[in-house]
Design a protein around this motif. Structure first.
Motif, PDB file in Angstrom:
ATOM      1  N   ALA A 292      30.178 -13.593  74.811  1.00 20.32           N
ATOM      2  CA  ALA A 292      29.900 -13.601  76.042  1.00 20.32           C
ATOM      3  C   ALA A 292      31.259 -13.876  77.019  1.00 20.32           C
ATOM      4  CB  ALA A 292      28.764 -14.396  76.489  1.00 20.32           C
ATOM      5  N   VAL A 293      32.109 -14.916  76.402  1.00 25.35           N
ATOM      6  CA  VAL A 293      33.189 -15.234  77.148  1.00 25.35           C
ATOM      7  C   VAL A 293      34.078 -14.089  77.101  1.00 25.35           C
ATOM      8  CG1 VAL A 293      35.406 -16.744  76.776  1.00 25.35           C
ATOM      9  CG2 VAL A 293      32.744 -17.591  76.582  1.00 25.35           C
ATOM     10  N   LEU A 294      34.131 -13.212  76.047  1.00 26.37           N
ATOM     11  CA  LEU A 294      35.063 -12.253  75.995  1.00 26.37           C
ATOM     12  C   LEU A 294      34.530 -11.009  77.012  1.00 26.37           C
ATOM     13  CD1 LEU A 294      37.519 -10.646  74.702  1.00 26.37           C
ATOM     14  CD2 LEU A 294      35.751  -9.881  73.038  1.00 26.37           C
ATOM     15  N   LEU A 295      33.269 -10.957  77.203  1.00 30.43           N
ATOM     16  CA  LEU A 295      32.937 -10.011  78.130  1.00 30.43           C
ATOM     17  C   LEU A 295      33.107 -10.361  79.495  1.00 30.43           C
ATOM     18  CD1 LEU A 295      31.214  -7.326  78.788  1.00 30.43           C
ATOM     19  CD2 LEU A 295      28.984  -8.972  78.874  1.00 30.43           C
ATOM     20  N   GLY A 296      33.092 -11.824  79.838  1.00 30.88           N
ATOM     21  CA  GLY A 296      33.372 -12.296  81.185  1.00 30.88           C
ATOM     22  C   GLY A 296      34.807 -12.084  81.377  1.00 30.88           C
ATOM     23  N   LEU A 297      35.629 -12.153  80.322  1.00 26.61           N
ATOM     24  CA  LEU A 297      37.260 -12.187  80.739  1.00 26.61           C
ATOM     25  C   LEU A 297      37.496 -10.683  80.958  1.00 26.61           C
ATOM     26  CD1 LEU A 297      39.881 -13.528  78.522  1.00 26.61           C
ATOM     27  CD2 LEU A 297      39.683 -11.124  78.756  1.00 26.61           C
ATOM     28  N   ILE A 298      36.680  -9.558  80.049  1.00 27.97           N
ATOM     29  CA  ILE A 298      36.999  -8.474  80.658  1.00 27.97           C
ATOM     30  C   ILE A 298      36.551  -7.932  81.824  1.00 27.97           C
ATOM     31  CG2 ILE A 298      36.377  -5.951  79.749  1.00 27.97           C
ATOM     32  CD1 ILE A 298      36.218  -7.227  76.950  1.00 27.97           C
ATOM     33  N   ILE A 299      35.383  -8.363  82.232  1.00 30.49           N
ATOM     34  CA  ILE A 299      34.917  -8.137  83.559  1.00 30.49           C
ATOM     35  C   ILE A 299      35.943  -8.698  84.790  1.00 30.49           C
ATOM     36  CG2 ILE A 299      33.040  -9.049  85.316  1.00 30.49           C
ATOM     37  CD1 ILE A 299      31.028  -8.592  82.774  1.00 30.49           C
ATOM     38  N   GLY A 300      36.464  -9.842  84.444  1.00 31.61           N
ATOM     39  CA  GLY A 300      37.473 -10.437  85.481  1.00 31.61           C
ATOM     40  C   GLY A 300      38.747  -9.553  85.586  1.00 31.61           C
ATOM     41  N   LEU A 301      39.257  -8.852  84.447  1.00 36.14           N
ATOM     42  CA  LEU A 301      40.276  -8.101  84.477  1.00 36.14           C
ATOM     43  C   LEU A 301      39.839  -6.907  85.198  1.00 36.14           C
ATOM     44  CD1 LEU A 301      41.526  -8.666  80.914  1.00 36.14           C
ATOM     45  CD2 LEU A 301      42.525  -9.548  83.016  1.00 36.14           C
ATOM     46  N   MET A 307      41.304  -4.135  92.869  1.00 32.12           N
ATOM     47  CA  MET A 307      40.738  -4.685  93.907  1.00 32.12           C
ATOM     48  C   MET A 307      39.750  -3.765  94.808  1.00 32.12           C
ATOM     49  SD  MET A 307      44.571  -6.203  94.889  1.00 32.12           S
ATOM     50  CE  MET A 307      45.206  -4.900  94.074  1.00 32.12           C
ATOM     51  N   GLY A 308      38.759  -3.111  94.125  1.00 30.19           N
ATOM     52  CA  GLY A 308      37.958  -2.401  94.846  1.00 30.19           C
ATOM     53  C   GLY A 308      37.943  -0.884  94.455  1.00 30.19           C
ATOM     54  N   GLY A 309      38.926  -0.617  93.778  1.00 29.68           N
ATOM     55  CA  GLY A 309      38.983   0.929  93.223  1.00 29.68           C
ATOM     56  C   GLY A 309      38.078   1.173  92.256  1.00 29.68           C
ATOM     57  N   PRO A 310      38.412   2.327  91.543  1.00 32.69           N
ATOM     58  CA  PRO A 310      37.270   2.666  90.561  1.00 32.69           C
ATOM     59  C   PRO A 310      37.295   1.958  89.496  1.00 32.69           C
ATOM     60  CG  PRO A 310      39.077   4.415  91.099  1.00 32.69           C
ATOM     61  CD  PRO A 310      39.620   3.385  91.824  1.00 32.69           C
ATOM     62  N   VAL A 311      38.080   1.057  88.944  1.00 31.32           N
ATOM     63  CA  VAL A 311      37.936   0.279  87.640  1.00 31.32           C
ATOM     64  C   VAL A 311      36.985  -0.883  88.466  1.00 31.32           C
ATOM     65  CG1 VAL A 311      38.933  -1.587  86.004  1.00 31.32           C
ATOM     66  CG2 VAL A 311      40.067   0.793  86.489  1.00 31.32           C
ATOM     67  N   ASN A 312      37.184  -1.591  89.464  1.00 30.61           N
ATOM     68  CA  ASN A 312      36.608  -2.423  90.029  1.00 30.61           C
ATOM     69  C   ASN A 312      35.107  -2.168  90.186  1.00 30.61           C
ATOM     70  OD1 ASN A 312      35.486  -3.533  92.786  1.00 30.61           O
ATOM     71  ND2 ASN A 312      36.802  -5.116  92.470  1.00 30.61           N
ATOM     72  N   LYS A 313      35.034  -1.048  90.766  1.00 28.68           N
ATOM     73  CA  LYS A 313      33.621  -0.471  91.231  1.00 28.68           C
ATOM     74  C   LYS A 313      32.896  -0.172  89.819  1.00 28.68           C
ATOM     75  CE  LYS A 313      33.240  -0.683  95.585  1.00 28.68           C
ATOM     76  NZ  LYS A 313      34.807  -1.324  95.819  1.00 28.68           N
ATOM     77  N   ALA A 315      33.093  -2.036  87.041  1.00 28.51           N
ATOM     78  CA  ALA A 315      32.497  -3.203  86.669  1.00 28.51           C
ATOM     79  C   ALA A 315      31.226  -3.536  87.481  1.00 28.51           C
ATOM     80  CB  ALA A 315      33.624  -4.263  86.548  1.00 28.51           C
ATOM     81  N   TYR A 316      31.482  -3.339  88.863  1.00 29.33           N
ATOM     82  CA  TYR A 316      30.564  -3.675  89.797  1.00 29.33           C
ATOM     83  C   TYR A 316      29.107  -3.089  89.408  1.00 29.33           C
ATOM     84  CZ  TYR A 316      27.975  -4.703  94.007  1.00 29.33           C
ATOM     85  OH  TYR A 316      27.091  -5.157  94.918  1.00 29.33           O
ATOM     86  N   ALA A 317      29.235  -1.762  89.251  1.00 27.51           N
ATOM     87  CA  ALA A 317      27.972  -1.006  88.925  1.00 27.51           C
ATOM     88  C   ALA A 317      27.492  -1.462  87.755  1.00 27.51           C
ATOM     89  CB  ALA A 317      28.521   0.751  88.933  1.00 27.51           C
ATOM     90  N   PHE A 318      28.303  -1.934  86.725  1.00 25.58           N
ATOM     91  CA  PHE A 318      27.586  -2.354  85.430  1.00 25.58           C
ATOM     92  C   PHE A 318      26.662  -3.665  85.679  1.00 25.58           C
ATOM     93  CE2 PHE A 318      28.631  -5.096  81.475  1.00 25.58           C
ATOM     94  CZ  PHE A 318      27.814  -4.323  80.635  1.00 25.58           C
ATOM     95  N   GLY A 319      27.359  -4.544  86.471  1.00 24.11           N
ATOM     96  CA  GLY A 319      26.704  -5.823  86.817  1.00 24.11           C
ATOM     97  C   GLY A 319      25.381  -5.548  87.929  1.00 24.11           C
ATOM     98  N   THR A 320      25.444  -4.589  88.572  1.00 24.86           N
ATOM     99  CA  THR A 320      24.392  -4.339  89.330  1.00 24.86           C
ATOM    100  C   THR A 320      23.131  -3.839  88.551  1.00 24.86           C
ATOM    101  OG1 THR A 320      24.976  -2.180  90.087  1.00 24.86           O
ATOM    102  CG2 THR A 320      25.434  -3.967  91.672  1.00 24.86           C
ATOM    103  N   GLY A 321      23.697  -3.096  87.417  1.00 21.67           N
ATOM    104  CA  GLY A 321      22.853  -2.226  86.364  1.00 21.67           C
ATOM    105  C   GLY A 321      21.842  -3.477  85.849  1.00 21.67           C
TER     106      GLY A 321
END
Length: 456
Positions: A292-301, A307-313, A315-321
């Motif tokens: 879980a900690v490793l996943l959180g670290l990857i999400i943070g990166l 900062m709002g680009g494709p990689v950020n989005k 991660a965000y889409a993954f979270g909303t899912g």
């Protein structure tokens, strides 16, 4: 010279308006007239009229979602991602004035003009745009539903089980309505992005079938893409006499499209997609400790990387899912916390290390503090653009620390946006705040160590 522009980002919250401001400032410095249509979370603002377009010398589209295109036929037009306007709006204006003339190809949502500078280079980028279009329309349903559920929990975790109570009504609004609609809406607007309005009904019906089969977020994505391309094939190969063309969008396309998508899900696609979705949810739910900690670290990166680009989005889409079950999500909590850290860390750095920032950057730091508190990661962009080699690694390190700590503390979040203003929806909020503060401190300290002093 008269320049027109349209800006639209997937969430319609920050990039849309920051890009519009960048284009406006660049045009004014050149002495050009400028009008920018923003297609944000509150809808279309400052919409371009036919008179505006007729008088324009060039059109700029800085969009990561689909926009109506036929209206621009016959005008010089350049199409780029919204982040390109933030990086170099001056060059974008010059490119627009030298761009080829756009010729509409009959669709209302076309962005494949031959010769346009920043045409999507491959189908994967187009697929990302379609996905983000669906996500952008889904977010208000998730936010409204999530907050209603969180308010219900304030009366007690099981209070909604008592029929006729306010807690029960709030749960019905949030889980029974808001969250129930988000999967069909996601599928529908992915299809809409691909096939225009005829794809919407087919996509939403496909998304509803995905819900029935417990295929969830993954099923919605499959249904949306399938619906969009099925509708395009129907439009291409089924030709009716002109006198019957009117029944295509109201009868032929929705009936044949929904039958093809729906029956494909029931007989072929639905079961394996549902199995994958269930396995993925079980895996994520069962993550604990180091994983879980490793996943959180990857999400943070990922949240801080662009900062709002494709990689950020992504991660965000993954979270909303992970919110589809209607319960708090540790992954969504990590996503929001990590996304808050870059602007917050930079804001703190401008306050502590005053000799390393210009006066303009110090003022931008105040705005970054507000944006960070609101979970708008894009507040870090001006600093990253000015000094990427020092700023980006610093914000990624801080966000990674926060993501990892958030997962380690098992903080959960039941809404997908809002920052400080939705902390009432956070489980284990004290440790969650600690995770954000720790990442903010890491970013601020690294910025202070790496940035050079401003020469007076």
């Amino acid at each position: 010279m008269r320049i027109l522009a349209v800006t639209a980002c997937p969430t319609g919250i920050a990039h849309t308006y920051m890009a519009a401001e960048a284009i406006e400032e660049a045009a004014k410095k050149k002495g050009y007239e400028i009008k920018v249509e923003t297609r944000g979370s509150v809808g279309v603002e400052n919409e371009l009229t036919s008179e505006d377009i007729a008088a324009a010398d060039a059109i700029i589209l800085a969009c990561d979602t689909s926009v109506p295109m036929d209206r621009f036929s016959g005008k010089k037009l350049v199409s780029v991602g919204v982040s390109d306007a933030l990086k170099d709006a001056n060059k974008l204006i010059e490119d627009a004035l030298k761009a080829p003339v756009y010729k509409a190809s009959g669709s209302n949502l076309v962005d494949d003009v031959a010769g346009i500078k920043a045409k999507r280079k491959d189908e994967s980028k187009g697929a990302y745009k379609h996905l983000m279009n669906g996500v952008s329309f889904m977010i208000p349903f998730v936010v409204a539903g999530g907050i209603a559920i969180a308010l219900s929990f304030m009366f007690g975790y099981d209070a909604f089980q008592q029929e006729g109570t306010l807690a029960a009504y709030l749960m019905n609004i949030g889980g029974g309505a808001g969250f129930a609609l988000m999967i069909p809406v996601l599928a529908g607007y992915i299809a809409y992005s691909i096939a225009d309005r005829p794809g919407l009904a087919v996509g939403m019906i496909g998304g509803s079938v995905a819900v029935q089969l417990n295929a969830g977020f993954l099923g919605a994505i499959v249904a949306g893409f399938m619906a969009g391309y099925v509708v395009n094939l129907i439009k291409k190969y089924i030709k009716l006499p002109k006198t019957l063309q009117g029944i295509m969008p109201v009868l032929i396309i929705p009936v044949f499209g929904s039958l093809i998508v729906g029956l494909s899900f029931f007989y072929i696609i639905g079961t394996p997609v549902a199995a994958i979705n269930t396995a993925m949810n079980n895996f994520l739910t069962g993550m604990s400790g180091t994983n879980a900690v490793l996943l959180g670290l990857i999400i943070g990166l990922m949240m801080a990387f662009d900062m709002g680009g494709p990689v950020n989005k992504a991660a965000y889409a993954f979270g909303t899912g992970t919110l589809v079950a209607g319960t708090g999500s540790a992954i969504m909590a990590a996503v929001m916390a990590a996304g808050m850290v870059p602007p917050l860390g930079l804001a703190v750095a401008t306050f502590i290390f005053k000799d390393k920032f210009t006066l303009a950057e110090k003022e931008a730091g105040k705005a970054a503090a507000v944006l960070g508190a609101s979970f708008i990661t894009e507040g870090a962009i001006p600093f990253a653009a000015a000094d990427p080699l020092r700023v980006i690694p610093s914000i990624m390190a801080g966000a990674a620390v926060t993501g990892a700590l958030s997962m380690a503390f098992n903080a959960t979040l039941s809404v997908p946006h809002g920052g400080l203003f939705v902390f009432f929806a956070v489980e284990n909020v004290a440790m969650y705040v600690l995770a954000i503060l720790a990442g903010t401190a890491v970013t601020a300290i690294l910025i202070g160590m790496l940035k050079k002093k401003i020469e007076v």
